[in-house]
Design a protein around this motif. Structure first.
Motif, PDB file in Angstrom:
ATOM      1  N   ARG A  69       0.852  -1.024   0.139  1.00  0.00           N
ATOM      2  CA  ARG A  69      -0.126   0.017   0.102  1.00  0.00           C
ATOM      3  C   ARG A  69       0.939   1.222  -0.167  1.00  0.00           C
ATOM      4  NH1 ARG A  69      -2.476  -3.625   3.268  1.00  0.00           N
ATOM      5  NH2 ARG A  69      -4.653  -4.196   2.782  1.00  0.00           N
ATOM      6  N   TYR A  70       0.440   2.296  -0.795  1.00  0.00           N
ATOM      7  CA  TYR A  70       1.189   3.487  -0.919  1.00  0.00           C
ATOM      8  C   TYR A  70       0.487   4.594  -0.847  1.00  0.00           C
ATOM      9  CZ  TYR A  70       5.048   0.540  -2.626  1.00  0.00           C
ATOM     10  OH  TYR A  70       6.077  -0.337  -2.958  1.00  0.00           O
ATOM     11  N   GLU A  71       0.734   5.674  -0.444  1.00  0.00           N
ATOM     12  CA  GLU A  71       0.165   6.830  -0.518  1.00  0.00           C
ATOM     13  C   GLU A  71       0.984   7.860  -1.018  1.00  0.00           C
ATOM     14  OE1 GLU A  71      -2.624   9.208   2.358  1.00  0.00           O
ATOM     15  OE2 GLU A  71      -0.778   9.817   2.822  1.00  0.00           O
ATOM     16  N   LEU A  72       0.730   8.403  -2.275  1.00  0.00           N
ATOM     17  CA  LEU A  72       1.513   9.091  -3.220  1.00  0.00           C
ATOM     18  C   LEU A  72       1.011  10.743  -3.502  1.00  0.00           C
ATOM     19  CD1 LEU A  72       2.270   6.448  -5.829  1.00  0.00           C
ATOM     20  CD2 LEU A  72       3.465   6.803  -3.965  1.00  0.00           C
ATOM     21  N   PHE A  73       1.944  11.723  -3.518  1.00  0.00           N
ATOM     22  CA  PHE A  73       1.492  12.914  -3.825  1.00  0.00           C
ATOM     23  C   PHE A  73       2.118  13.118  -5.195  1.00  0.00           C
ATOM     24  CE2 PHE A  73       1.620  14.309   0.904  1.00  0.00           C
ATOM     25  CZ  PHE A  73       0.371  13.521   1.104  1.00  0.00           C
ATOM     26  N   SER A  74       1.417  13.799  -5.952  1.00  0.00           N
ATOM     27  CA  SER A  74       1.660  14.014  -7.323  1.00  0.00           C
ATOM     28  C   SER A  74       1.137  15.466  -7.807  1.00  0.00           C
ATOM     29  CB  SER A  74       1.042  13.189  -8.324  1.00  0.00           C
ATOM     30  OG  SER A  74       1.126  13.446  -9.679  1.00  0.00           O
ATOM     31  N   ASN A  75       1.749  16.199  -8.646  1.00  0.00           N
ATOM     32  CA  ASN A  75       1.291  17.439  -9.139  1.00  0.00           C
ATOM     33  C   ASN A  75       0.230  17.386 -10.171  1.00  0.00           C
ATOM     34  OD1 ASN A  75       2.610  16.904 -11.646  1.00  0.00           O
ATOM     35  ND2 ASN A  75       4.482  17.784 -10.959  1.00  0.00           N
ATOM     36  N   GLU A  76      -0.543  18.447 -10.389  1.00  0.00           N
ATOM     37  CA  GLU A  76      -1.744  18.283 -11.366  1.00  0.00           C
ATOM     38  C   GLU A  76      -1.079  17.719 -12.605  1.00  0.00           C
ATOM     39  OE1 GLU A  76      -3.771  21.842 -11.466  1.00  0.00           O
ATOM     40  OE2 GLU A  76      -4.516  21.574  -9.533  1.00  0.00           O
ATOM     41  N   GLU A  77       0.044  18.238 -13.281  1.00  0.00           N
ATOM     42  CA  GLU A  77       0.176  17.765 -14.855  1.00  0.00           C
ATOM     43  C   GLU A  77       0.415  16.414 -14.757  1.00  0.00           C
ATOM     44  OE1 GLU A  77       1.565  20.368 -12.594  1.00  0.00           O
ATOM     45  OE2 GLU A  77       1.101  22.041 -13.513  1.00  0.00           O
ATOM     46  N   ASN A  78       0.979  15.574 -13.843  1.00  0.00           N
ATOM     47  CA  ASN A  78       1.431  14.213 -13.885  1.00  0.00           C
ATOM     48  C   ASN A  78       0.353  13.353 -13.315  1.00  0.00           C
ATOM     49  OD1 ASN A  78       3.793  14.713 -15.185  1.00  0.00           O
ATOM     50  ND2 ASN A  78       4.878  14.918 -13.052  1.00  0.00           N
ATOM     51  N   PHE A  79      -0.733  13.698 -12.959  1.00  0.00           N
ATOM     52  CA  PHE A  79      -1.732  13.019 -12.093  1.00  0.00           C
ATOM     53  C   PHE A  79      -2.282  11.882 -13.244  1.00  0.00           C
ATOM     54  CE2 PHE A  79      -6.322  12.064 -11.109  1.00  0.00           C
ATOM     55  CZ  PHE A  79      -6.060  11.530  -9.802  1.00  0.00           C
ATOM     56  N   ASP A  80      -2.690  12.047 -14.422  1.00  0.00           N
ATOM     57  CA  ASP A  80      -3.252  11.365 -15.345  1.00  0.00           C
ATOM     58  C   ASP A  80      -2.222  10.380 -15.751  1.00  0.00           C
ATOM     59  OD1 ASP A  80      -5.853  12.380 -14.992  1.00  0.00           O
ATOM     60  OD2 ASP A  80      -5.623  13.874 -16.606  1.00  0.00           O
ATOM     61  N   LEU A  81      -1.058  10.847 -16.153  1.00  0.00           N
ATOM     62  CA  LEU A  81      -0.132  10.074 -16.482  1.00  0.00           C
ATOM     63  C   LEU A  81       0.085   9.000 -15.697  1.00  0.00           C
ATOM     64  CD1 LEU A  81       2.273  12.729 -18.358  1.00  0.00           C
ATOM     65  CD2 LEU A  81       0.588  11.022 -19.373  1.00  0.00           C
ATOM     66  N   THR A  82       0.521   9.573 -14.200  1.00  0.00           N
ATOM     67  CA  THR A  82       0.705   8.465 -13.267  1.00  0.00           C
ATOM     68  C   THR A  82      -0.355   7.275 -13.052  1.00  0.00           C
ATOM     69  OG1 THR A  82       1.902  10.262 -11.764  1.00  0.00           O
ATOM     70  CG2 THR A  82       1.290   8.396 -10.783  1.00  0.00           C
ATOM     71  N   ILE A  83      -1.685   7.815 -13.004  1.00  0.00           N
ATOM     72  CA  ILE A  83      -2.704   6.549 -13.037  1.00  0.00           C
ATOM     73  C   ILE A  83      -2.607   5.961 -14.076  1.00  0.00           C
ATOM     74  CG2 ILE A  83      -5.192   6.426 -12.929  1.00  0.00           C
ATOM     75  CD1 ILE A  83      -4.154   7.588 -10.453  1.00  0.00           C
ATOM     76  N   GLN A  84      -2.379   6.199 -15.297  1.00  0.00           N
ATOM     77  CA  GLN A  84      -2.218   5.248 -16.563  1.00  0.00           C
ATOM     78  C   GLN A  84      -1.094   4.479 -16.315  1.00  0.00           C
ATOM     79  OE1 GLN A  84      -2.109   8.001 -19.939  1.00  0.00           O
ATOM     80  NE2 GLN A  84      -3.967   8.951 -19.519  1.00  0.00           N
ATOM     81  N   ALA A  85       0.059   4.798 -15.902  1.00  0.00           N
ATOM     82  CA  ALA A  85       1.342   4.094 -15.708  1.00  0.00           C
ATOM     83  C   ALA A  85       0.944   2.777 -14.591  1.00  0.00           C
ATOM     84  CB  ALA A  85       2.424   4.810 -15.471  1.00  0.00           C
ATOM     85  N   ILE A  86       0.380   3.253 -13.469  1.00  0.00           N
ATOM     86  CA  ILE A  86       0.106   2.415 -12.653  1.00  0.00           C
ATOM     87  C   ILE A  86      -0.989   1.338 -12.899  1.00  0.00           C
ATOM     88  CG2 ILE A  86      -1.073   1.991 -10.241  1.00  0.00           C
ATOM     89  CD1 ILE A  86      -0.125   4.804  -9.744  1.00  0.00           C
ATOM     90  N   GLU A  87      -1.951   1.633 -13.795  1.00  0.00           N
ATOM     91  CA  GLU A  87      -2.799   0.796 -14.515  1.00  0.00           C
ATOM     92  C   GLU A  87      -2.232  -0.388 -15.419  1.00  0.00           C
ATOM     93  OE1 GLU A  87      -7.067   1.961 -14.847  1.00  0.00           O
ATOM     94  OE2 GLU A  87      -6.066   3.623 -15.641  1.00  0.00           O
ATOM     95  N   GLN A  88      -0.882  -0.093 -15.630  1.00  0.00           N
ATOM     96  CA  GLN A  88      -0.216  -0.869 -16.698  1.00  0.00           C
ATOM     97  C   GLN A  88       0.607  -2.083 -15.795  1.00  0.00           C
ATOM     98  OE1 GLN A  88      -0.207  -0.822 -19.897  1.00  0.00           O
ATOM     99  NE2 GLN A  88      -1.978   0.869 -19.621  1.00  0.00           N
ATOM    100  N   LEU A  89       0.326  -2.134 -14.482  1.00  0.00           N
ATOM    101  CA  LEU A  89       1.141  -3.048 -13.564  1.00  0.00           C
ATOM    102  C   LEU A  89       0.342  -4.323 -13.748  1.00  0.00           C
ATOM    103  CD1 LEU A  89       2.266  -0.802 -10.712  1.00  0.00           C
ATOM    104  CD2 LEU A  89       3.748  -1.576 -12.543  1.00  0.00           C
ATOM    105  N   GLY A  90      -0.799  -4.349 -13.911  1.00  0.00           N
ATOM    106  CA  GLY A  90      -1.727  -5.548 -13.820  1.00  0.00           C
ATOM    107  C   GLY A  90      -3.235  -5.346 -14.148  1.00  0.00           C
TER     108      GLY A  90
END
Length: 345
Positions: A69-90
């Motif tokens: 379990r992780y709690e991550l802080f992201s800026n607005e510009e990278n929020f969507d890209l980060t979510i998309q990258a995480i969804e590629q894990l499985g």
């Protein structure tokens, strides 16, 4: 003075409503992923964190339960890209995106602060006039302190909201695949060995005179976590003994089975009572003292998982078996009832 402040607040509020202002949004996300290998997934997530300059506020890695379990802080510009990258894990098991608008809330608190400041000025101006009235002085002083406390809380809220604007919170949970994560989407292969046993009751609907009407027996069953596929081989013994050279002594069965979870009834993710439907395709070998006969069979069925966790699955199902041979399509078809138990080996 109060009337003037009220008119100012009303004017600004109506102006915002009529002309509109840019919203200050904070996006938050919650993503639960089912992965093939938890250790590899943790490494890949760390790469994502480095790539998109993510701040890790907290992390909890449990190797025993194979969850992270992780709690991550992201800026607005990278929020969507980060979510998309995480969804590629499985496989995405849960995804929730929320947006908070702090603009209106901050403006409302500022209006309240203006009013509190004006009230404080009124009490402050009245305090020096109460030298000869101790009771009034104490009341005014206490009210002024209450207003100071309210002002502090309002300022604290504004600071908290301002800090959140532009910072997105992403809650990530990674869990390694187990029996609990069986889905009908996965292809056969890379399976986990899950031996088990089942009871099998077979009732012939239109049996000929030389066949025993009812058969039942135990079967050895292997299941695979990929796509809930399984192989079954077993022997059915007659429920009632009959004499005669042509009387069938036993039936050897074999088949490949595949089950599917309904999309709108939990998708097989619950611990108790997961409905499913599926089919078995295979064959039956009828043996008697004088003869051996083989036929291919097909059986659709519906069932219910009574219990499922990381180590075992217990289920029941009912089906209708019929031969794929026109000579036996009438005499050797019938209903089946099964109860099975499989465990990780």
């Amino acid at each position: 003075m109060k009337k003037g402040i009220f008119l100012i607040i009303l004017t600004v509020t109506l102006g915002n409503f009529i002309f509109g202002q840019d919203d200050e949004l904070q996006q938050n996300g919650t993503v639960h992923m089912i992965v093939d290998d938890i250790q590899q997934a943790n490494k890949e997530l760390n790469k994502i964190i480095d790539t998109y300059v993510i701040t890790v506020n907290s992390s909890d890695i449990d190797n025993t339960s194979k969850q992270s379990r992780y709690e991550l802080f992201s800026n607005e510009e990278n929020f969507d890209l980060t979510i998309q990258a995480i969804e590629q894990l499985g496989i995405t098991d849960l995804k929730i995106i929320e947006s908070n608008n702090f603009k209106d809330s901050i403006d409302d608190i500022h209006f309240e602060l203006d009013y509190l400041q004006s009230q404080k000025e009124v009490y402050s101006s009245e305090l020096p006039k109460q030298n000869n009235n101790a009771n009034n002085y104490k009341d005014l002083f206490d009210k002024e302190r209450e207003i100071d406390k309210e002002i502090y809380e309002k300022q604290k809220s504004i600071r908290s909201m301002t800090d959140k604007v532009g910072v997105s919170v992403i809650q990530v949970q990674l869990a390694e695949k187990s029996i609990q994560d069986l889905t009908s989407d996965n292809a056969f292969g890379n399976f986990i060995n899950m031996p088990g046993a089942e009871t099998n009751f077979f009732h012939l609907e239109n049996s000929s005179e030389d066949l025993v009407t009812d058969y039942y027996g135990g079967s050895l069953r292997y299941m695979f976590t990929k796509g809930r596929a399984y192989l079954v081989i077993g022997v059915l013994k007659p429920y009632e003994k009959k004499s005669g050279d042509n009387v069938i002594n036993d039936i050897v069965t074999y088949c490949y089975g595949k089950d599917f979870y309904p999309r709108y009834l939990g998708r097989g993710q619950r611990t108790f009572f997961n409905p499913f439907s599926g089919f078995e395709i295979g064959g039956m070998i009828f043996t008697s003292d004088e003869d051996i006969e083989h036929i291919f069979t097909f059986e659709p069925h519906v069932g219910l998982e009574l219990f499922k966790n990381r180590f075992i699955i217990a289920d029941v199902r009912v089906g209708y078996l019929f031969p794929l041979d026109q000579d036996y399509i009438k005499s050797r078809r019938g209903f089946t009832q099964n109860m099975s138990l499989n465990f990780v080996f």
